[in-house]
Write an enzyme that holds these catalytic residues in place. Structure first.
Site, PDB file in Angstrom:
ATOM      1  CE1 TYR A  11      -2.892   2.921   0.310  1.00 35.58           C
ATOM      2  CE2 TYR A  11      -2.610   2.374   2.690  1.00 35.58           C
ATOM      3  CZ  TYR A  11      -3.386   3.378   1.664  1.00 35.58           C
ATOM      4  OH  TYR A  11      -3.882   4.450   2.417  1.00 35.58           O
ATOM      5  CG  LEU A  33       4.661  -9.976  -5.513  1.00 37.74           C
ATOM      6  CD1 LEU A  33       4.506 -10.469  -6.455  1.00 37.74           C
ATOM      7  CD2 LEU A  33       3.501  -8.390  -5.657  1.00 37.74           C
ATOM      8  CB  ALA A  74       9.866  -5.717   2.391  1.00 40.52           C
ATOM      9  CB  ALA A  75       7.622  -4.615   7.340  1.00 40.88           C
ATOM     10  CG  ASN A  76       4.360  -9.541   8.093  1.00 45.40           C
ATOM     11  OD1 ASN A  76       5.551 -11.078   8.049  1.00 45.40           O
ATOM     12  ND2 ASN A  76       3.632 -10.612   6.729  1.00 45.40           N
ATOM     13  CB  THR A 117       4.040   1.953  13.419  1.00 43.31           C
ATOM     14  OG1 THR A 117       3.173   1.994  14.570  1.00 43.31           O
ATOM     15  CG2 THR A 117       4.658   0.651  14.261  1.00 43.31           C
ATOM     16  CE1 TYR A 141       4.022  -3.028  11.749  1.00 41.88           C
ATOM     17  CE2 TYR A 141       2.476  -1.969  13.240  1.00 41.88           C
ATOM     18  CZ  TYR A 141       3.090  -2.096  11.909  1.00 41.88           C
ATOM     19  OH  TYR A 141       3.308  -0.727  11.200  1.00 41.88           O
ATOM     20  CG  LEU A 190     -12.441   3.091  10.843  1.00 38.35           C
ATOM     21  CD1 LEU A 190     -13.310   2.406  11.869  1.00 38.35           C
ATOM     22  CD2 LEU A 190     -12.179   4.257  11.971  1.00 38.35           C
ATOM     23  CG  ASP A 285      -7.518  -0.177  19.440  1.00 41.01           C
ATOM     24  OD1 ASP A 285      -6.777  -0.033  18.433  1.00 41.01           O
ATOM     25  OD2 ASP A 285      -8.329  -0.644  18.858  1.00 41.01           O
TER      26      ASP A 285
HETATM   27  N1  UDP Z   1     -11.897   0.734  15.037  1.00 42.57           N
HETATM   28  C1  UDP Z   1     -12.944   0.234  14.244  1.00 42.57           C
HETATM   29  N2  UDP Z   1     -13.744  -0.746  14.208  1.00 42.57           N
HETATM   30  C2  UDP Z   1     -13.223  -1.362  13.244  1.00 42.57           C
HETATM   31  C3  UDP Z   1     -11.745  -1.210  12.823  1.00 42.57           C
HETATM   32  C4  UDP Z   1     -11.011  -0.096  13.837  1.00 42.57           C
HETATM   33  O1  UDP Z   1     -13.936   1.157  15.962  1.00 42.57           O
HETATM   34  O2  UDP Z   1     -13.893  -2.302  12.530  1.00 42.57           O
HETATM   35  C5  UDP Z   1     -11.348   1.422  14.729  1.00 42.57           C
HETATM   36  C6  UDP Z   1     -10.195   1.470  16.055  1.00 42.57           C
HETATM   37  O3  UDP Z   1     -10.018   1.136  17.164  1.00 42.57           O
HETATM   38  C7  UDP Z   1      -9.158   2.734  16.530  1.00 42.57           C
HETATM   39  C8  UDP Z   1      -9.471   3.075  14.886  1.00 42.57           C
HETATM   40  O4  UDP Z   1     -10.642   2.994  14.594  1.00 42.57           O
HETATM   41  O5  UDP Z   1      -9.963   2.951  17.273  1.00 42.57           O
HETATM   42  C9  UDP Z   1      -8.916   3.073  13.850  1.00 42.57           C
HETATM   43  O6  UDP Z   1      -8.342   1.842  13.729  1.00 42.57           O
HETATM   44  P1  UDP Z   1      -7.288   0.928  12.573  1.00 42.57           P
HETATM   45  O7  UDP Z   1      -7.595  -0.789  13.096  1.00 42.57           O
HETATM   46  O8  UDP Z   1      -7.795   1.472  11.273  1.00 42.57           O
HETATM   47  O9  UDP Z   1      -6.129   1.236  12.866  1.00 42.57           O
HETATM   48  P2  UDP Z   1      -4.872   1.220  14.183  1.00 42.57           P
HETATM   49  O10 UDP Z   1      -5.177   3.524  14.708  1.00 42.57           O
HETATM   50  O11 UDP Z   1      -4.920   0.525  14.927  1.00 42.57           O
HETATM   51  O12 UDP Z   1      -3.748   1.883  13.625  1.00 42.57           O
END
Ligand code: UDP
Length: 330
Positions: A11, A33, A74-76, A117, A141, A190, A285
């Site tokens: 991406y 890939l 290149a990473a997971n 990150t 991660y 999200l 989170d």
């Molecule tokens: N989130 C959510 N529903 C989803 C996916 C993500 O409410 O289906 C929330 C998640 O808890 C976080 C925000 O959206 O607060 C962004 O999540 P995302 O996975 O996009 O990125 P992250 O902040 O985890 O890197």
């Protein structure tokens, strides 16, 4: 310049390749890939399919290509998966980087820009987050990305291999051309998940918790356009090519949006209702992640050009509407 992009079919990697080629640079791509897409590889880039854990393969590419600098994507990168299968992350993210660095040193390639990150910080002590703040990742991660940063630090001390680590906040949006965008085989982010609702691929978006200490109870994140991230990589390569020292920069807009605000903006952009249901919190989170990117602005001269959330979601929507099955739609 001649730039080797590892993970250039992914991406953020593919968007960076598009910007590099647009600016007239020569680009070589390595990608296995596993999560990247052949269709995302720019036609003007030279592509080598293979894995950076394979020393003979990396040596082969560096023997064949003149490379001024490397950009390493290149990473997971899936938080949830990293908690279930931590050793996969140690193997790919850390072993891969070790092999890469050995080969770079052997070929006297001494400059690398690396995707890190916001997950390196863990639960922040203050907002906005500064680069010198405490780093205590809450998932594998983030831990492997932090260990990668440390691997670069000690390799620099021993071998003078200069690096820039870019700590991204929430990457989103898509290329203005509509040619490339976000397409994960396993989607967890999200904005693409929200857009699956108007695409009729999902009944509703699930909000992970509305009992956080934020204005509407949902998590706050700093959403940054993928093209702005791509530009920062080019500035970071230029910074290293000028002979500057290794450094670490946050990349975000410095503005936070709640999950509910993001859903409302998507409703406005798509002109669709978008059903949302609330469920419990997702483990690990943090309530609020917002970057201070002042350092990148001051030292790299970086300036996000697409900071408006409506524009970010509109770009993502254009891509997903035209490619509902991701690159399989092409
Ligand atoms: N989130 C959510 N529903 C989803 C996916 C993500 O409410 O289906 C929330 C998640 O808890 C976080 C925000 O959206 O607060 C962004 O999540 P995302 O996975 O996009 O990125 P992250 O902040 O985890 O890197």
């Amino acid at each position: 310049m001649n730039i080797l992009v590892l993970g250039g079919a992914g991406y953020i990697g593919s968007h960076t390749v598009y910007e590099l080629i647009d600016k007239g640079h020569e680009v070589v791509i390595i990608d296995n890939l596993e999560t990247g897409h052949k269709e995302a590889v720019h036609k003007k880039a030279r592509f080598y399919e293979g894995d950076i854990r394979d020393r003979a393969f990396v040596d082969y590419v560096l023997d064949n290509e003149k490379v001024d600098a490397v950009i390493h994507f290149a990473a997971n990168s899936l938080v949830g998966e990293s908690m279930v299968d931590p050793l996969k992350y140690y193997d790919n993210n850390l072993c891969g980087t070790k092999v890469l660095l050995e080969s770079m040193i052997a070929h006297d390639v001494k400059k690398i820009v690396f995707s890190s990150t916001a997950a390196t910080y863990g639960e922040p002590e203050r907002i906005p987050i500064l680069e010198e703040d405490k780093t205590e990742p809450t998932n594998t991660y983030g831990e492997t990305k932090l260990s990668m940063e440390k691997m670069f630090k000690w390799t620099d001390r021993a071998h003078g291999l200069k690096y820039v680590s870019l700590r991204y906040f929430n990457a989103c949006g898509a290329h203005k051309s509509g040619m490339i965008g976000e397409a994960h085989k396993q989607e967890t982010h999200l904005i693409p998940l929200i857009l699956q609702v108007p695409l009729k691929q999902r009944e509703a978006i699930t909000i992970f918790g509305e009992d956080y200490d934020t204005k509407d109870g949902t998590c706050i994140r700093d959403y940054i356009h993928v093209t702005d991230l791509a530009q920062a990589h080019i500035l970071a390569v230029e910074y290293l090519m000028k002979g500057n020292d290794s450094n670490i920069f946050n990349l975000g807009n410095g503005i936070g949006f709640t999950v509910k605000e993001v859903i409302d903006t998507a409703r406005k952009v798509t002109k669709e209702e978008i059903k949302a249901v609330v469920s419990k919190r997702r483990a690990g989170d943090p309530a609020k992640l917002i970057a201070s990117s002042d350092k990148a602005k001051t030292i790299l001269g970086w300036k996000p050009e697409h900071a408006d959330l409506e524009e970010i979601i509109a770009d993502a929507w254009r891509w997903h509407k035209a490619h509902p099955q991701g690159f399989q739609s092409i």
